[in-house]
Design a protein around this motif. Structure first.
Motif, PDB file in Angstrom:
ATOM      1  N   GLU A 133       0.859  -1.202   0.000  1.00 41.26           N
ATOM      2  CA  GLU A 133       0.000   0.000   0.000  1.00 41.26           C
ATOM      3  C   GLU A 133       0.884   1.236   0.000  1.00 41.26           C
ATOM      4  O   GLU A 133       0.559   2.251  -0.623  1.00 41.26           O
ATOM      5  CB  GLU A 133      -0.905  -0.015   1.245  1.00 41.26           C
ATOM      6  CG  GLU A 133      -1.916   1.109   1.277  1.00 41.26           C
ATOM      7  CD  GLU A 133      -1.348   2.438   1.743  1.00 41.26           C
ATOM      8  OE1 GLU A 133      -0.274   2.449   2.372  1.00 41.26           O
ATOM      9  OE2 GLU A 133      -1.956   3.473   1.442  1.00 41.26           O
ATOM     10  N   GLU A 134       2.017   1.184   0.696  1.00 46.94           N
ATOM     11  CA  GLU A 134       2.784   2.411   0.911  1.00 46.94           C
ATOM     12  C   GLU A 134       3.441   2.942  -0.362  1.00 46.94           C
ATOM     13  O   GLU A 134       3.592   4.155  -0.518  1.00 46.94           O
ATOM     14  CB  GLU A 134       3.864   2.170   1.981  1.00 46.94           C
ATOM     15  CG  GLU A 134       3.297   2.005   3.376  1.00 46.94           C
ATOM     16  CD  GLU A 134       2.646   3.269   3.903  1.00 46.94           C
ATOM     17  OE1 GLU A 134       2.646   4.291   3.196  1.00 46.94           O
ATOM     18  OE2 GLU A 134       2.112   3.237   5.015  1.00 46.94           O
ATOM     19  N   ASP A 137       1.863   3.375  -5.123  1.00 49.22           N
ATOM     20  CA  ASP A 137       1.283   2.922  -3.862  1.00 49.22           C
ATOM     21  C   ASP A 137      -0.092   2.323  -4.152  1.00 49.22           C
ATOM     22  O   ASP A 137      -0.574   2.350  -5.286  1.00 49.22           O
ATOM     23  CB  ASP A 137       1.225   4.058  -2.832  1.00 49.22           C
ATOM     24  CG  ASP A 137       0.581   5.335  -3.356  1.00 49.22           C
ATOM     25  OD1 ASP A 137       0.292   6.212  -2.549  1.00 49.22           O
ATOM     26  OD2 ASP A 137       0.366   5.443  -4.574  1.00 49.22           O
ATOM     27  N   ARG A 142      -0.458  16.845  -4.212  1.00 44.31           N
ATOM     28  CA  ARG A 142      -1.793  16.321  -3.908  1.00 44.31           C
ATOM     29  C   ARG A 142      -2.779  17.486  -3.781  1.00 44.31           C
ATOM     30  O   ARG A 142      -2.426  18.586  -3.344  1.00 44.31           O
ATOM     31  CB  ARG A 142      -1.801  15.542  -2.585  1.00 44.31           C
ATOM     32  CG  ARG A 142      -0.758  14.420  -2.556  1.00 44.31           C
ATOM     33  CD  ARG A 142      -1.004  13.420  -1.490  1.00 44.31           C
ATOM     34  NE  ARG A 142       0.198  12.603  -1.296  1.00 44.31           N
ATOM     35  CZ  ARG A 142       0.205  11.426  -0.661  1.00 44.31           C
ATOM     36  NH1 ARG A 142      -0.909  10.959  -0.124  1.00 44.31           N
ATOM     37  NH2 ARG A 142       1.321  10.752  -0.538  1.00 44.31           N
ATOM     38  N   ALA A 171      -4.202  11.278   2.958  1.00 46.14           N
ATOM     39  CA  ALA A 171      -3.349  10.143   2.573  1.00 46.14           C
ATOM     40  C   ALA A 171      -4.102   9.222   1.632  1.00 46.14           C
ATOM     41  O   ALA A 171      -5.333   9.163   1.656  1.00 46.14           O
ATOM     42  CB  ALA A 171      -2.936   9.358   3.820  1.00 46.14           C
ATOM     43  N   GLY A 172      -3.348   8.488   0.841  1.00 42.41           N
ATOM     44  CA  GLY A 172      -3.946   7.453  -0.001  1.00 42.41           C
ATOM     45  C   GLY A 172      -4.236   6.221   0.832  1.00 42.41           C
ATOM     46  O   GLY A 172      -3.584   5.990   1.856  1.00 42.41           O
TER      47      GLY A 172
HETATM   48  O1  HGY Z   1       1.291   8.040   0.344  1.00 40.72           O
HETATM   49  C1  HGY Z   1       0.230   7.754   0.895  1.00 40.72           C
HETATM   50  O2  HGY Z   1      -0.670   8.566   0.984  1.00 40.72           O
HETATM   51  C2  HGY Z   1       0.033   6.388   1.503  1.00 40.72           C
HETATM   52  O3  HGY Z   1       0.676   6.362   2.748  1.00 40.72           O
HETATM   53  N1  HGY Z   1       0.498   5.353   0.642  1.00 40.72           N
END
Ligand code: HGY
Ligand code: MN
Ligand code: MN
Length: 412
Positions: A129-130, A137, A289, A357-358
């Motif tokens: 995910e990161e 990500d 973003r 955050a994603g």
């Molecule tokens: O980058 C982000 O927003 C998440 O932590 N992947």
């Protein structure tokens, strides 16, 4: 069976969080479990063992996503609870881990109660995910939901030269389950906010309305190494200067655009990296973003024009590649209402808010009703070993997740 009085066992949840945090533990109470590393494998093995202990049927798919399924009275699409257990190199113990372990806690509560829900319940953790070691990500959830092809993901090369496919095989998580075989009835993710809003406003639960757009770009600059003392300023092709200028421009873009625009230069690598040598090589990453996709595109265009102009004026070669690009995502209004209503019914204050955050949840949002539950981050800190959420807030978030999942698992 009356279920609205069911609550999580906080000590059991804290115990698993602490236990998992011993895997890849680093000074300061944080965790380093970069995707597909030995530490990630050890964390996967531990959580997969807990899934088995809880009686879940565990599958591993071709990108290494791990799904534990609890049967319902009926077959059909499950209520899926998911997040991630990979971390950044300076990670905290809650980012992603909370969502997966709270999902296991939901299962444990149902097991203790001897209850079978109408719909199956699935608990999942998704690969990478990161996006810290391999880009993009939300890789595993993106493949699971068809946003990224398995082939592209497996071929992704890491910042250390490894590839996803080779590392998956090396750690034994190149699974045989078809990717994306399960389209959930709905998707729920509990996550720490990773920002300051809930704590500043004294609110316990965030009912997340959506995720802002994300744009990651890598620039490689090629100049001419030369003597720092003898080379006149007008004769330099200084890759280090261009890299530094990009970082300054990122900050200017965020300042000039205001609103929700954020900009980060998280990587500047110079070569040869010596005090008396003009850098001939630079690698720079830019993270832009915004909740508004048009504004994000304007920021991208401004940065691209700046980089081209600055590198050109300095006589420095430039290559760029996109590492990740996700448009803003809105979650399902009825699911947001469910989170907010459940929080209120449990006596918690709640705020509807976007995510900076994603998250894996954003990959599911186009395909099934999806929502996230946020709990406060102390001092708004995350991607930092000092990441912390108070136990009572963890309890509140996990209880909201439990009751929201039960509500959806009882649906026809
Ligand atoms: O980058 C982000 O927003 C998440 O932590 N992947
Ligand atoms: Mn996360
Ligand atoms: Mn993260």
């Amino acid at each position: 069976m009356k279920t609205d009085n069911l609550r999580i066992d906080l000590d059991r949840l804290l115990g698993r969080l602490d236990d998992l945090a011993t895997v890849g533990a680093i000074d300061g109470g944080g965790v380093c479990r970069l995707a597909l590393s030995d530490e990630d494998k050890a964390g996967r093995d531990k959580v997969r063992g807990w899934m088995t202990d809880l009686g879940l049927a565990v599958t591993v798919d071709g990108i290494g996503n791990v799904v534990g399924l609890r049967p319902g009275q009926e077959d059909g699409p499950p209520v899926m609870i998911g997040s991630h257990i990979d971390t950044v190199a300076t990670g905290g113990r809650y980012d992603g881990n909370l969502g997966v372990l709270a999902g296991l806690e939901v299962v444990a509560v149902l097991n203790d109660a001897g209850m079978t829900t109408r719909r199956p319940i699935a608990v999942a953790f998704f690969t990478n995910e990161e996006g810290a070691r391999f880009h993009p990500d939300m890789m595993g959830s993106g493949v699971h939901q068809g946003d990224l092809s398995l082939e592209t993901a497996l071929a992704a090369d890491g910042i250390d030269g490894a590839t996803v496919g080779a590392e998956l095989a090396r750690i034994g998580y190149a699974g045989d389950a078809p990717v994306g075989a399960v389209t959930p009835h709905c998707f729920l993710e509990l996550h720490v906010e990773q920002g300051p809003v809930l704590e500043e406003e004294g609110i316990t639960i965030g009912a997340v309305t959506g995720v802002q757009g994300i744009s990651w770009t890598e620039y490689r600059f090629t100049g001419v190494s030369n003597h720092a003392g003898t080379t006149p300023m007008g004769m330099r092709n200084d890759a280090g200067y261009v890299a530094a200028a990009v970082a300054m421009e990122a900050r200017s873009i965020a300042r000039d655009m205001g609103g929700n625009q954020v900009a980060t230069v998280g990587t500047i690598e110079l070569g040869p990296g010596l005090v008396n040598v003009i850098a001939n090589e630079a690698r720079v990453t830019v993270d832009l973003r915004n909740t508004d996709d048009k504004a994000l595109m304007a920021a991208e265009e401004r940065m691209a024009a700046f980089v081209t102009g600055t590198a050109g004026a300095e006589g420095v070669g430039m290559e760029s590649r996109s590492l990740a690009r996700f448009a803003p995502v809105d979650f399902d209004p009825a699911m947001i209402d469910l989170v907010a209503g459940t929080a209120t019914a449990l006596g918690h204050s709640v705020k509807r808010m976007p995510s900076g955050a994603g998250h894996d949840a954003q990959m599911f949002a186009p395909n099934c009703p999806t929502a996230m539950v946020f709990v406060p981050s102390k001092d708004g800190i995350s991607h930092n070993v000092a990441e912390y959420t108070a136990p009572e807030d963890l309890r509140a978030g996990a209880d909201v997740l439990l009751q929201a999942a039960l509500s959806k698992a009882g649906e026809a």
